[in-house]
Design a protein around this motif. Structure first.
Motif, PDB file in Angstrom:
ATOM      1  N   VAL A  39       0.857  -1.178   0.000  1.00 20.72           N
ATOM      2  CA  VAL A  39       0.000   0.000   0.000  1.00 20.72           C
ATOM      3  C   VAL A  39       0.891   1.226   0.000  1.00 20.72           C
ATOM      4  O   VAL A  39       1.727   1.402   0.881  1.00 20.72           O
ATOM      5  N   GLN A  40       0.727   2.062  -0.990  1.00 23.65           N
ATOM      6  CA  GLN A  40       1.513   3.287  -1.078  1.00 23.65           C
ATOM      7  C   GLN A  40       0.831   4.331  -0.207  1.00 23.65           C
ATOM      8  O   GLN A  40      -0.315   4.698  -0.432  1.00 23.65           O
ATOM      9  N   SER A  41       1.542   4.806   0.810  1.00 24.52           N
ATOM     10  CA  SER A  41       0.926   5.723   1.767  1.00 24.52           C
ATOM     11  C   SER A  41       0.649   7.096   1.171  1.00 24.52           C
ATOM     12  O   SER A  41      -0.331   7.726   1.510  1.00 24.52           O
ATOM     13  N   ASP A  42       1.500   7.552   0.299  1.00 25.68           N
ATOM     14  CA  ASP A  42       1.322   8.870  -0.298  1.00 25.68           C
ATOM     15  C   ASP A  42       1.234   8.712  -1.819  1.00 25.68           C
ATOM     16  O   ASP A  42       2.242   8.437  -2.470  1.00 25.68           O
ATOM     17  N   ALA A  83      -4.737  -3.933 -15.271  1.00 23.71           N
ATOM     18  CA  ALA A  83      -3.847  -3.460 -14.200  1.00 23.71           C
ATOM     19  C   ALA A  83      -4.559  -3.339 -12.860  1.00 23.71           C
ATOM     20  O   ALA A  83      -3.992  -3.678 -11.821  1.00 23.71           O
ATOM     21  N   SER A  84      -5.803  -2.905 -12.852  1.00 23.00           N
ATOM     22  CA  SER A  84      -6.504  -2.728 -11.580  1.00 23.00           C
ATOM     23  C   SER A  84      -6.938  -4.053 -10.955  1.00 23.00           C
ATOM     24  O   SER A  84      -7.399  -4.068  -9.826  1.00 23.00           O
ATOM     25  N   ASN A  85      -6.789  -5.169 -11.671  1.00 25.66           N
ATOM     26  CA  ASN A  85      -7.086  -6.483 -11.122  1.00 25.66           C
ATOM     27  C   ASN A  85      -5.818  -7.251 -10.756  1.00 25.66           C
ATOM     28  O   ASN A  85      -5.841  -8.474 -10.623  1.00 25.66           O
ATOM     29  N   VAL A  86      -4.721  -6.519 -10.625  1.00 25.38           N
ATOM     30  CA  VAL A  86      -3.458  -7.096 -10.175  1.00 25.38           C
ATOM     31  C   VAL A  86      -2.932  -6.220  -9.043  1.00 25.38           C
ATOM     32  O   VAL A  86      -2.714  -5.028  -9.227  1.00 25.38           O
ATOM     33  N   LEU A  87      -2.766  -6.812  -7.867  1.00 22.99           N
ATOM     34  CA  LEU A  87      -2.186  -6.113  -6.727  1.00 22.99           C
ATOM     35  C   LEU A  87      -0.760  -6.618  -6.541  1.00 22.99           C
ATOM     36  O   LEU A  87      -0.348  -7.554  -7.213  1.00 22.99           O
ATOM     37  N   SER A  88      -0.011  -6.019  -5.629  1.00 19.52           N
ATOM     38  CA  SER A  88       1.341  -6.502  -5.380  1.00 19.52           C
ATOM     39  C   SER A  88       1.608  -6.536  -3.883  1.00 19.52           C
ATOM     40  O   SER A  88       1.027  -5.777  -3.115  1.00 19.52           O
ATOM     41  N   ASP A  89       2.501  -7.458  -3.497  1.00 18.60           N
ATOM     42  CA  ASP A  89       2.867  -7.565  -2.089  1.00 18.60           C
ATOM     43  C   ASP A  89       4.058  -6.653  -1.800  1.00 18.60           C
ATOM     44  O   ASP A  89       4.460  -5.854  -2.652  1.00 18.60           O
ATOM     45  N   GLY A  90       4.636  -6.758  -0.619  1.00 19.04           N
ATOM     46  CA  GLY A  90       5.738  -5.894  -0.207  1.00 19.04           C
ATOM     47  C   GLY A  90       6.976  -5.990  -1.066  1.00 19.04           C
ATOM     48  O   GLY A  90       7.759  -5.054  -1.159  1.00 19.04           O
ATOM     49  N   GLN A  91       7.174  -7.143  -1.731  1.00 11.35           N
ATOM     50  CA  GLN A  91       8.318  -7.322  -2.626  1.00 11.35           C
ATOM     51  C   GLN A  91       7.929  -7.069  -4.083  1.00 11.35           C
ATOM     52  O   GLN A  91       8.665  -7.417  -4.994  1.00 11.35           O
ATOM     53  N   MET A  92       6.770  -6.467  -4.291  1.00 11.79           N
ATOM     54  CA  MET A  92       6.238  -6.146  -5.617  1.00 11.79           C
ATOM     55  C   MET A  92       5.956  -7.398  -6.448  1.00 11.79           C
ATOM     56  O   MET A  92       6.013  -7.374  -7.672  1.00 11.79           O
ATOM     57  N   ASN A  93       5.616  -8.513  -5.783  1.00 13.41           N
ATOM     58  CA  ASN A  93       5.174  -9.722  -6.485  1.00 13.41           C
ATOM     59  C   ASN A  93       3.700  -9.558  -6.822  1.00 13.41           C
ATOM     60  O   ASN A  93       2.904  -9.219  -5.950  1.00 13.41           O
ATOM     61  N   PRO A  94       3.314  -9.779  -8.084  1.00 13.28           N
ATOM     62  CA  PRO A  94       1.927  -9.550  -8.485  1.00 13.28           C
ATOM     63  C   PRO A  94       0.979 -10.604  -7.937  1.00 13.28           C
ATOM     64  O   PRO A  94       1.334 -11.770  -7.774  1.00 13.28           O
ATOM     65  N   LYS A  95      -0.250 -10.173  -7.645  1.00 17.68           N
ATOM     66  CA  LYS A  95      -1.321 -11.040  -7.154  1.00 17.68           C
ATOM     67  C   LYS A  95      -2.574 -10.756  -7.990  1.00 17.68           C
ATOM     68  O   LYS A  95      -3.167  -9.682  -7.884  1.00 17.68           O
ATOM     69  N   ILE A  96      -2.963 -11.705  -8.822  1.00 18.51           N
ATOM     70  CA  ILE A  96      -4.138 -11.556  -9.673  1.00 18.51           C
ATOM     71  C   ILE A  96      -5.391 -11.842  -8.838  1.00 18.51           C
ATOM     72  O   ILE A  96      -5.408 -12.770  -8.035  1.00 18.51           O
ATOM     73  N   PHE A  97      -6.427 -11.054  -9.039  1.00 15.96           N
ATOM     74  CA  PHE A  97      -7.696 -11.290  -8.352  1.00 15.96           C
ATOM     75  C   PHE A  97      -8.851 -10.861  -9.243  1.00 15.96           C
ATOM     76  O   PHE A  97      -8.657 -10.541 -10.409  1.00 15.96           O
TER      77      PHE A  97
END
Length: 120
Positions: A39-42, A83-97
């Motif tokens: 999550v990008q804080s700013d 793009a909006s259906n792919v999130l990323s974790d802290g290491q910028m690994n993509p997570k499709i949902f």
């Protein structure tokens, strides 16, 4: 309900994991594992990604799609991958949902005729 049926049977490092759900009358709530998501804080801060990190992200998305097309227990086509259906974790690994519009195929099926356009 389609998303619940699909994502509950899928496990891959590049797919967002479903933890639980709540079904009560017409209310459906899906609870995903978001604890490790980035999550990008700013939003005004630009995150710069070098080309090796960009390639790693693209490769992860491709591996997730390849898994649902070929190696999962169900043969699935996402039909709304963006793009909006792919999130990323802290290491910028993509997570499709967001498998709401996904379609299940038979394991030996290679094509399907559809009568309507879906996705974005």
């Amino acid at each position: 309900m389609n998303e619940l049926k699909l994502i509950a049977k899928l496990q891959h490092t590049n797919l967002l994991r479903l933890l639980s759900c709540c079904i009560e009358e017409e209310e459906l709530i899906l609870i995903y594992d978001h604890s490790s998501l980035f999550v990008q804080s700013d939003p005004s801060e630009n995150i710069r990604l070098d080309w090796s990190k960009r390639f790693q992200i693209l490769e992860g998305i491709a591996q997730g799609v390849f898994y649902i097309h070929k190696y999962s227990r169900l043969k699935i086509f996402h039909r709304d991958l963006k793009a909006s259906n792919v999130l990323s974790d802290g290491q910028m690994n993509p997570k499709i949902f967001d498998f709401e519009m996904a379609m299940i195929f038979n394991m030996n099926q290679t094509k399907e005729n559809t009568n309507r356009v879906v996705g974005t």
